[in-house]
Design a protein around this motif. Structure first.
Motif, PDB file in Angstrom:
ATOM      1  N   LEU A 197       0.830  -1.208   0.000  1.00 32.32           N
ATOM      2  CA  LEU A 197       0.000   0.000   0.000  1.00 32.32           C
ATOM      3  C   LEU A 197       0.865   1.258   0.000  1.00 32.32           C
ATOM      4  N   LEU A 198       1.927   1.224   0.785  1.00 33.24           N
ATOM      5  CA  LEU A 198       2.822   2.367   0.866  1.00 33.24           C
ATOM      6  C   LEU A 198       3.467   2.643  -0.485  1.00 33.24           C
ATOM      7  N   GLU A 199       3.915   1.609  -1.170  1.00 35.09           N
ATOM      8  CA  GLU A 199       4.529   1.801  -2.486  1.00 35.09           C
ATOM      9  C   GLU A 199       3.533   2.405  -3.468  1.00 35.09           C
ATOM     10  N   ALA A 200       2.295   1.944  -3.440  1.00 33.27           N
ATOM     11  CA  ALA A 200       1.264   2.503  -4.318  1.00 33.27           C
ATOM     12  C   ALA A 200       0.993   3.965  -3.967  1.00 33.27           C
ATOM     13  N   ALA A 201       0.949   4.257  -2.672  1.00 35.75           N
ATOM     14  CA  ALA A 201       0.716   5.639  -2.237  1.00 35.75           C
ATOM     15  C   ALA A 201       1.879   6.542  -2.644  1.00 35.75           C
ATOM     16  N   ARG A 202       3.099   6.046  -2.517  1.00 33.39           N
ATOM     17  CA  ARG A 202       4.263   6.837  -2.926  1.00 33.39           C
ATOM     18  C   ARG A 202       4.226   7.130  -4.423  1.00 33.39           C
ATOM     19  N   ALA A 203       3.874   6.125  -5.210  1.00 37.25           N
ATOM     20  CA  ALA A 203       3.802   6.316  -6.656  1.00 37.25           C
ATOM     21  C   ALA A 203       2.740   7.355  -7.012  1.00 37.25           C
ATOM     22  N   ALA A 204       1.581   7.255  -6.365  1.00 38.23           N
ATOM     23  CA  ALA A 204       0.517   8.225  -6.617  1.00 38.23           C
ATOM     24  C   ALA A 204       0.904   9.609  -6.131  1.00 38.23           C
ATOM     25  N   SER A 205       1.567   9.671  -5.009  1.00 40.95           N
ATOM     26  CA  SER A 205       1.973  10.945  -4.425  1.00 40.95           C
ATOM     27  C   SER A 205       3.037  11.639  -5.267  1.00 40.95           C
ATOM     28  N   ALA A 206       3.819  10.853  -5.997  1.00 44.53           N
ATOM     29  CA  ALA A 206       4.886  11.424  -6.830  1.00 44.53           C
ATOM     30  C   ALA A 206       4.338  12.001  -8.143  1.00 44.53           C
ATOM     31  N   GLY A 207       3.089  11.688  -8.462  1.00 44.75           N
ATOM     32  CA  GLY A 207       2.492  12.176  -9.706  1.00 44.75           C
ATOM     33  C   GLY A 207       2.280  13.683  -9.690  1.00 44.75           C
ATOM     34  N   GLN A 208       2.136  14.230 -10.883  1.00 46.61           N
ATOM     35  CA  GLN A 208       1.974  15.680 -11.018  1.00 46.61           C
ATOM     36  C   GLN A 208       0.652  16.177 -10.445  1.00 46.61           C
ATOM     37  N   GLN A 209      -0.349  15.333 -10.428  1.00 48.12           N
ATOM     38  CA  GLN A 209      -1.662  15.758  -9.948  1.00 48.12           C
ATOM     39  C   GLN A 209      -1.906  15.391  -8.487  1.00 48.12           C
TER      40      GLN A 209
END
Length: 111
Positions: free
Chosen positions: A35-47
């Motif tokens: 879950l953390l990895e998915a959240a980090r990936a989403a958090s790194a996005g431009q939006q």
């Protein structure tokens, strides 16, 4: 006249229970790490929003706590394999408590 200490009654299945608790804690922590990895990936996005950044930080802290609890459960499980009497009961109890806390962290995040 001193009294004799009360005998400690220990379930001989405690090492197996401690090992199961450690395994469950490890599996749940692995889910939190995913879950953390998915959240980090989403958090790194431009939006990504500030809300998502805060949630990711909270998830990082929760995952770190779960990892520590899993280590505690694993150590307790190992100790339970070699312990006797009161020490066996304490080791098994420590592993079970750590497992419950990891589950609570997981449920708080996924609920």
């Amino acid at each position: 006249m001193p009294t004799a200490p009360a005998p400690v009654i220990v379930d001989r299945r405690a090492p197996a229970h401690a090992a199961q608790a450690a395994q469950a804690a490890q599996e749940t922590t692995l889910c939190l790490e995913r879950l953390l990895e998915a959240a980090r990936a989403a958090s790194a996005g431009q939006q990504a929003t500030s809300w998502l950044h805060r949630r990711t930080q909270r998830l990082e802290a929760a995952t770190a706590a779960a990892q520590q609890l899993t280590q505690t459960a694993t150590v307790a499980s190992t100790q339970a394999q070699h312990a006797e009497g009161q020490h066996l009961a304490q080791a098994a109890d420590t592993a079970q408590q750590a497992r419950r806390k990891v589950y609570a962290i997981y449920l708080a995040i996924t609920a």
